[in-house]
Design an enzyme around this catalytic site. Structure first.
Site, PDB file in Angstrom:
ATOM      1  CE  LYS A 109      53.417  40.154  57.134  1.00 48.39           C
ATOM      2  NZ  LYS A 109      54.393  41.111  57.728  1.00 48.39           N
ATOM      3  CD  GLU A 131      48.590  33.016  58.132  1.00 48.71           C
ATOM      4  OE1 GLU A 131      47.828  32.467  57.318  1.00 48.71           O
ATOM      5  OE2 GLU A 131      49.626  33.642  57.791  1.00 48.71           O
ATOM      6  CB  SER A 397      60.232  44.717  55.123  1.00 45.13           C
ATOM      7  OG  SER A 397      60.406  45.018  56.490  1.00 45.13           O
TER       8      SER A 397
HETATM    9  C1  PLP Z   1      55.415  40.775  58.528  1.00 44.90           C
HETATM   10  C2  PLP Z   1      56.557  41.670  58.345  1.00 44.90           C
HETATM   11  C3  PLP Z   1      57.884  41.193  58.346  1.00 44.90           C
HETATM   12  C4  PLP Z   1      58.249  39.762  58.645  1.00 44.90           C
HETATM   13  O1  PLP Z   1      57.751  38.817  57.745  1.00 44.90           O
HETATM   14  P1  PLP Z   1      58.659  38.099  56.667  1.00 44.90           P
HETATM   15  O2  PLP Z   1      57.778  37.039  56.118  1.00 44.90           O
HETATM   16  O3  PLP Z   1      59.869  37.554  57.375  1.00 44.90           O
HETATM   17  O4  PLP Z   1      59.042  39.111  55.655  1.00 44.90           O
HETATM   18  C5  PLP Z   1      58.906  42.089  58.088  1.00 44.90           C
HETATM   19  N1  PLP Z   1      58.662  43.409  57.879  1.00 44.90           N
HETATM   20  C6  PLP Z   1      57.403  43.899  57.881  1.00 44.90           C
HETATM   21  C7  PLP Z   1      57.205  45.354  57.645  1.00 44.90           C
HETATM   22  C8  PLP Z   1      56.316  43.055  58.120  1.00 44.90           C
HETATM   23  O5  PLP Z   1      55.075  43.561  58.126  1.00 44.90           O
END
Ligand code: PLP
Length: 413
Positions: A109, A131, A397
């Site tokens: 993010k 948000e 992610s």
């Molecule tokens: C917020 C988040 C997501 C989901 O958000 P996307 O916009 O679909 O990427 C996925 N993995 C992590 C670690 C997150 O913090």
């Protein structure tokens, strides 16, 4: 704007060629029939101004150099591509992890947050609003605004403020003002509405920093441009370290930002299967999951025409996922298009499958992934059963320290 008719006759080959050539979004902010802008008149001017400013900055060498310097010196990019030898052996595949969990603040993010915070400063904003649901985007925004020297207000539903107290502390410590939203469902949807309302009241002085590849044009495009660094790096690293591109790239899909960032640079590579994993939650029934692409129908949410989870009357429904970051009834419009033309396959994994994959990743790789990320891991495990020996790339992610209380609560119950 009237939604275009759907189901829509889309020529998959032509549409994919146009996507690769950079022709989407088109001049109306559309991805085929999806996307666009469904907002009050007062926001149209602000979105137009944002689009013009963003187009100019994102193609400007000086802005890009500034963004890249922040990515290198503050975010910690490039993030490593790591071979997961033991987990790969367990699952019978060659496994590679793109380590966004090692980015500053612990997830992908931050790429978007710092990019948009810089954009806000370049466009002359005096303050930023954002948000947040679980608080991850709020933390990233607070950190990015501190870094570029802009005051930041984060809207967060009252229910989320209560259940995500550590992230609220973190945002405040980083200098952000956190506003608890007590209207409507008191979660992410109300927080987005409040942030938009704030922006409407001062569209010139305020910048709205949206956290995923959703919302009205130009946001899905801006977020994709800023997150594509994940896929560009991963593609180069696969060639350098594995000596070949992967057979498949797998990412979890909430709003869709980490997935679009990983997938987009691979769209022209026809040998690379792209697979998005959604939250299958507790089961198939409406309200039991957050599998928007797999189970959704076209409709308008938060200013964009895309797939969404709705009942027979078109009312947006409550969703469930063990992972707060995937618990959203909408999805970015580019994913809706990629699904319609079959360029990305979308599948679901359940809460339990995600947690089992999370445990495997902990014990075999020494990495505690986020619950969101655990869905991508479980999706890759499915794939491993179908294609033993395949070379798989997973978008890791984020890290899972934030999820320890949720994991402990499940074990106890
Ligand atoms: C917020 C988040 C997501 C989901 O958000 P996307 O916009 O679909 O990427 C996925 N993995 C992590 C670690 C997150 O913090």
């Amino acid at each position: 704007m009237k939604p275009l008719a759907f189901p829509h006759q889309l020529d998959s080959e032509k549409t994919l060629a146009a996507l690769i050539a950079g022709q989407y979004p088109d001049e109306h902010g559309r991805y085929g029939p999806f996307g666009g802008r469904y907002v009050p008149e007062t926001l149209v001017t602000a979105l137009d101004r944002l689009e013009r400013g963003a187009r100019q900055r994102l193609s400007d060498a000086r802005f890009r150099a500034e963004f890249e310097a922040q990515l290198a010196g503050w975010v910690g990019r490039p993030t490593p591509l790591a071979r997961a030898a033991r987990l790969g052996e367990l699952w019978g595949v060659e496994l590679w992890l793109k380590r966004e969990d090692l980015a500053h603040t612990g997830a992908h993010k931050i790429n978007n947050a710092i990019g948009q915070a810089l954009l806000a400063r370049h466009l002359g904003a005096r303050r930023v609003v954002a948000e947040t649901g679980a608080g991850q985007h709020g933390v990233a925004s607070a950190a990015a605004c501190a870094r570029v020297g802009l005051p930041c207000t984060v809207y967060m539903g009252q229910i989320d403020v209560e259940r995500q107290a550590p992230n609220v502390d973190r945002m405040r410590r980083l200098g952000a003002e956190v506003v608890s939203v007590t209207t409507a469902d008191r979660t992410l949807r109300s927080a987005i509405n409040e942030a938009l309302r704030d922006w409407v009241s001062d569209p010139a002085g305020t910048y709205y920093l949206l956290g995923s590849a959703v919302g009205p044009h130009p946001y899905p495009w801006i977020v994709r441009e800023l997150q594509s660094v994940i896929g560009r790096e991963a593609r180069e690293q696969m060639i350098a370290q594995a000596g070949a591109l992967p057979d498949a790239a797998v990412a979890c899909v909430g709003g869709g930002s980490n997935a679009i960032g990983l997938f987009h640079p691979f769209l022209a590579d026809r040998g690379v299967a792209l697979i998005g994993i959604e939250a299958g939650g507790r089961g198939q029934g409406l309200g039991q999951h957050a599998a928007t692409v797999v189970n959704g129908r076209p409709g308008v949410l938060h200013g964009s025409y895309s797939l969404l989870l709705q009942d027979d009357d078109g009312q947006v429904v409550e969703t469930h996922s063990v992972s707060a970051g995937l618990d959203y009834p909408g999805v970015g419009p580019e994913h809706a298009l990629l699904h319609a033309i079959g360029s990305v396959g979308y599948e679901t994994v359940s809460d339990d499958e995600a947690i089992a994959a999370l445990d495997d990743c902990c014990r075999y790789e020494g990495i505690l992934p986020a619950l969101e990320t655990a869905h991508a891991l479980a999706g890759a495990q499915h794939l491993a059963r179908l294609r033993p020996g395949a070379r798989l790339l997973i978008g890791l992610s984020g890290r899972g320290d934030k999820d320890l209380p949720a994991l402990a609560a499940r074990t106890a119950s």
